[in-house]
Structures are given as structure tokens and as C-alpha cells.
Design a protein around this motif. Sequence first.
Motif, short mmCIF file in Angstrom:
data_model
loop_
_atom_site.label_atom_id
_atom_site.label_comp_id
_atom_site.label_asym_id
_atom_site.label_seq_id
_atom_site.Cartn_x
_atom_site.Cartn_y
_atom_site.Cartn_z
N THR A 78 0.82 -1.22 0.00
CA THR A 78 0.00 0.00 0.00
C THR A 78 0.85 1.27 0.00
O THR A 78 0.36 2.34 -0.36
N ILE A 79 2.11 1.16 0.37
CA ILE A 79 3.00 2.32 0.45
C ILE A 79 3.86 2.41 -0.81
O ILE A 79 4.60 1.48 -1.14
N PHE A 80 3.76 3.55 -1.50
CA PHE A 80 4.50 3.72 -2.76
C PHE A 80 6.00 3.51 -2.58
O PHE A 80 6.64 2.84 -3.39
N ASP A 81 6.59 4.11 -1.54
CA ASP A 81 8.04 4.00 -1.34
C ASP A 81 8.49 2.55 -1.20
O ASP A 81 9.57 2.18 -1.67
N ILE A 82 7.68 1.73 -0.55
CA ILE A 82 8.02 0.32 -0.39
C ILE A 82 7.96 -0.39 -1.74
O ILE A 82 8.83 -1.19 -2.07
N ARG A 83 6.93 -0.07 -2.51
CA ARG A 83 6.84 -0.66 -3.86
C ARG A 83 8.04 -0.26 -4.71
O ARG A 83 8.60 -1.08 -5.43
N TRP A 84 8.45 1.00 -4.61
CA TRP A 84 9.58 1.49 -5.40
C TRP A 84 10.87 0.79 -4.98
O TRP A 84 11.65 0.35 -5.83
N ILE A 85 11.10 0.66 -3.68
CA ILE A 85 12.29 -0.03 -3.18
C ILE A 85 12.29 -1.47 -3.68
O ILE A 85 13.32 -2.00 -4.11
N ALA A 86 11.14 -2.13 -3.62
CA ALA A 86 11.04 -3.52 -4.08
C ALA A 86 11.38 -3.62 -5.57
O ALA A 86 12.13 -4.52 -5.98
N ALA A 87 10.87 -2.71 -6.37
CA ALA A 87 11.16 -2.72 -7.80
C ALA A 87 12.64 -2.50 -8.05
O ALA A 87 13.27 -3.22 -8.86
N GLU A 88 13.22 -1.54 -7.36
CA GLU A 88 14.65 -1.26 -7.52
C GLU A 88 15.49 -2.45 -7.05
O GLU A 88 16.53 -2.76 -7.64
N ALA A 89 15.04 -3.12 -6.01
CA ALA A 89 15.75 -4.31 -5.52
C ALA A 89 15.74 -5.42 -6.57
O ALA A 89 16.76 -6.08 -6.80
N LEU A 90 14.59 -5.62 -7.20
CA LEU A 90 14.50 -6.65 -8.24
C LEU A 90 15.41 -6.31 -9.42
O LEU A 90 16.04 -7.20 -10.01
N ILE A 91 15.50 -5.04 -9.74
CA ILE A 91 16.41 -4.61 -10.81
C ILE A 91 17.85 -4.87 -10.38
O ILE A 91 18.66 -5.37 -11.16
N LYS A 92 18.16 -4.55 -9.14
CA LYS A 92 19.53 -4.75 -8.65
C LYS A 92 19.89 -6.24 -8.61
O LYS A 92 21.02 -6.60 -8.92
N ILE A 93 18.95 -7.09 -8.24
CA ILE A 93 19.20 -8.54 -8.26
C ILE A 93 19.51 -8.99 -9.69
O ILE A 93 20.34 -9.85 -9.91
N GLY A 94 18.84 -8.38 -10.64
CA GLY A 94 19.18 -8.63 -12.03
C GLY A 94 18.20 -9.52 -12.78
O GLY A 94 17.06 -9.72 -12.37
N ARG A 95 18.69 -10.05 -13.87
CA ARG A 95 17.84 -10.79 -14.80
C ARG A 95 17.21 -12.03 -14.19
O ARG A 95 16.25 -12.55 -14.73
N GLN A 96 17.74 -12.51 -13.07
CA GLN A 96 17.12 -13.63 -12.37
C GLN A 96 15.70 -13.29 -11.92
O GLN A 96 14.91 -14.18 -11.62
N SER A 97 15.37 -12.01 -11.87
CA SER A 97 14.04 -11.56 -11.45
C SER A 97 13.00 -11.66 -12.56
O SER A 97 11.80 -11.66 -12.29
N ILE A 98 13.44 -11.72 -13.80
CA ILE A 98 12.52 -11.63 -14.94
C ILE A 98 11.51 -12.78 -14.97
O ILE A 98 10.30 -12.54 -15.06
N CYS A 99 11.96 -14.01 -14.94
CA CYS A 99 11.03 -15.14 -15.05
C CYS A 99 10.02 -15.18 -13.91
O CYS A 99 8.82 -15.32 -14.17
N PRO A 100 10.44 -15.03 -12.64
CA PRO A 100 9.43 -15.00 -11.57
C PRO A 100 8.44 -13.84 -11.72
O PRO A 100 7.25 -13.99 -11.44
N LEU A 101 8.92 -12.70 -12.19
CA LEU A 101 8.05 -11.55 -12.42
C LEU A 101 7.02 -11.87 -13.49
O LEU A 101 5.81 -11.65 -13.31
N LEU A 102 7.47 -12.42 -14.61
CA LEU A 102 6.56 -12.76 -15.70
C LEU A 102 5.57 -13.85 -15.28
O LEU A 102 4.40 -13.82 -15.67
N LYS A 103 6.02 -14.80 -14.48
CA LYS A 103 5.12 -15.85 -13.98
C LYS A 103 4.03 -15.25 -13.10
O LYS A 103 2.88 -15.68 -13.17
N SER A 104 4.38 -14.24 -12.30
CA SER A 104 3.37 -13.58 -11.46
C SER A 104 2.32 -12.87 -12.32
O SER A 104 1.13 -12.91 -12.02
N ILE A 105 2.77 -12.25 -13.38
CA ILE A 105 1.84 -11.57 -14.30
C ILE A 105 0.98 -12.63 -15.00
O ILE A 105 -0.23 -12.47 -15.12
N HIS A 106 1.63 -13.68 -15.46
CA HIS A 106 0.93 -14.76 -16.17
C HIS A 106 -0.18 -15.36 -15.32
O HIS A 106 -1.25 -15.69 -15.83
#
Length: 180
Positions: free
Chosen positions: A91-119
Amino acid sequence: MKKIKEGSNNVLSDFPHNLVKIINESLDTNDYSKKLSARETLVKMGKTIIPQMHKLLDSENDLLRMEAAKIVELIADRRSIPFLLRLLDDTIFDIRWIAAEALIKIGRQSICPLLKSIHDGKSSYIFHRGAHHILLGLVSENEKDQLVPLLHSLDNYYELRQTAPAQASIALKTVFKCNT
């Protein structure tokens, strides 16, 4: 500064006292240098404190959840991906932003789990906005060209439920060759 106390009804109740002390110092909004020093100490503990930080990501205390997310971002451990994906709906924008930036920092390993969540189609519009940001931060220009329909559907509220899951499925299979 309002400290999070060790107690039976508290998320920190099973944490070691010295760790609770450092976490409390990282929440200090009155002494920024103390806060940053405590955060740095936690980050230096690295992957050994990831399980405790994951517990804090479920805290009802917004400040504690945000600080835990920031520490998880700075450590950038792939084991955090499912926890960070959940935070994309916070519910908090700043937390969502930090989470998104963290996933970017973790790198391409985040892509498949992210796409699976959308799927899976269980994510919200705010989740999809975060996913859009993450994908733009992780994919190559060539991949962006292949992902135009998915990126458009993530950015368009009206197409969210109809096309985003289908486009994520296509991206999982053809662009990233993820195991579904």
C-alpha cells in the motif's frame, strides 16, 4: 524515535537482542548518521540476515517494512525475489519502489518469476506498473522491441486483466525461455 521493542506479540520477538538493537538504530529518524551506520552494519552482515529481513517484510509497521526492504535491496540476494514480488502490491508507494529497484539490482534472475506472477493473473494494476518499470530496467533494447505488447498491456489499466497474462505467457516461452 519510536523503537520496535522485543516482545511476545512483536515481529522481532525471536530475534537476537543485538540484532534488534541494530534494527532499532536503523529506524532512527532523528539521527541520520546513526541510521545509515546501522543500515550499513546490517548490509555488511549480508546474506546471513536475509531470513530475518524476509520476516520483517511482512511487518504491519510501515517504517520497519520499508527499512527491511531497503536492506534487502542493498544486499540483493536472489532468495528475496518472491518476497519483493509481494511488496510490489504494498500500500506504500516508497516500499513498492524499493522492491522494484531491488529486483532490478538482483538482475535478470528476477525476470522469469516476475513474468510468472503476471501470467498467473493475480496481480494488480500497481503491481503491473512496477513490473513495467522492472522490465525496462532489466531487458535489452532487442528484448524491449519483442516485449512492446506486454509493456503496453502493463501500462494500460483497461488491458490489464485481458492481455497482460497472455503477453507474459508469450514472453516466458519465446523471449526468455523460462520453465513454466
